[in-house]
Design a protein around this motif. Structure first.
Motif: not given
Length: 296
Positions: A127-128, A130, A132-133, A137, A143, A145, A226, A228
């Motif tokens: 997963l990316p 946060l 990068r959002a 997005d 979302l 997190v 996302y 974190s």
């Protein structure tokens, strides 16, 4: 001097080295200060820069104009070896660089769901983070997190007018990190003991969580997920001494290898401390090459 990594620490090392007349070669697989471009708001860096892109652009411009620094962008250091009188770094192209000293400032990468014990996730799920959002997005979306690490606050400050909802699922150990976002109306804090993330079928993401009391179970749905969760060290293989947590503390390294920036410890991951440690590492190499103590 070889500088491995082109973030704030590596750039500060190369610039400081030039300031005392040392030549350097800086190796970076991407653009200089690439992570700064995703930081939309800064309030803890000297120089008047209020966002990451402006700071990154200023650092890049200054380093590009530094005659004593040669940039090797688009190249990755895959191995580092230290000898009595030099350090050798092998690049992904097979080229081998040598110098009397090396500053390693390769930083960290995001932890993934499979890296933490409180999350159960499909094998191989990536997963990316946060940070990068962007506003696109998040606008009008919910979302999920995973983790309560401090980049959540950075994301919210970067997008103050973005209408989004963040469902922040975090373990008890992250509770103190969530204080700065607790009063943001866009955030719903969800302390959990365990969370099971399901493989997405179509749009959106679903998860099941167990509360910190071990009894309450609840389902979560969101438009996207996302991370974190924090970071893990991202260091080349070879002669780097790693602590039990994977970080590479400056003490205990080979005398010709100096570690700077986020790679040192999870406790000092700040732009200002990264720059300071990079500058200090360069000066240590400078004085060591002249057989003088760093305070001399």
């Amino acid at each position: 001097m070889l500088v491995i990594g082109g973030g704030p620490a590596g750039c500060a090392a190369a610039r400081t080295a030039a300031g005392v007349g040392m030549r350097s070669v800086l190796v970076e697989p991407d653009a200089l200060c690439r992570s700064l471009y995703r930081i939309g708001a800064l309030d803890n860096v000297l120089g008047g820069h209020t966002d990451g892109p402006r700071l990154a652009a200023a650092i890049t411009e200054e380093l590009a104009a530094t005659d004593l620094c040669r940039l090797e962008l688009g190249r990755r250091a895959v191995a580092l070896r230290a000898a009595d009188d030099h350090v050798a770094v092998t690049l992904d192209t097979g080229v081998r660089l040598t110098a009397p000293y090396a500053v390693v400032a390769t930083g960290v990468g995001p932890l993934q769901p499979g890296d933490v014990p409180w999350i159960t996730a499909p094998a191989g799920l990536v997963l990316p983070p946060l940070w990068r959002a962007d506003a696109h997005d998040a606008e009008g979306r919910t979302l999920l997190v995973l983790g309560g690490d401090r980049p959540i606050g950075t994301f919210l400050r970067s997008h103050p007018a973005t209408a989004t909802r963040l469902l922040v699922a975090y373990p008890e150990g992250d509770a103190y990190k969530t204080e700065e976002v607790r009063d943001d109306p866009r955030v719903t804090l969800l302390p959990v003991a365990r969370l099971t993330l399901h493989r997405a079928e179509g749009a959106g993401v679903t998860a099941e969580a167990v509360g910190t009391d071990g009894g309450e179970r609840f389902a979560l749905t969101a438009d996207a997920a996302y991370l974190s969760l924090g970071s893990a060290p991202n260091a080349p293989t070879g002669d780097l001494v790693r602590a039990a947590d994977g970080y590479c503390p400056p003490e205990g390294q080979h005398a010709r290898v100096l570690v700077a920036g986020d790679l040192r410890s999870a406790r000092y991951q700040r732009i200002m401390t990264a720059m300071g440690s990079g500058a200090e590492a360069a000066l240590r190499a400078y004085y060591a090459a002249r057989d003088r103590p760093a305070g001399g």
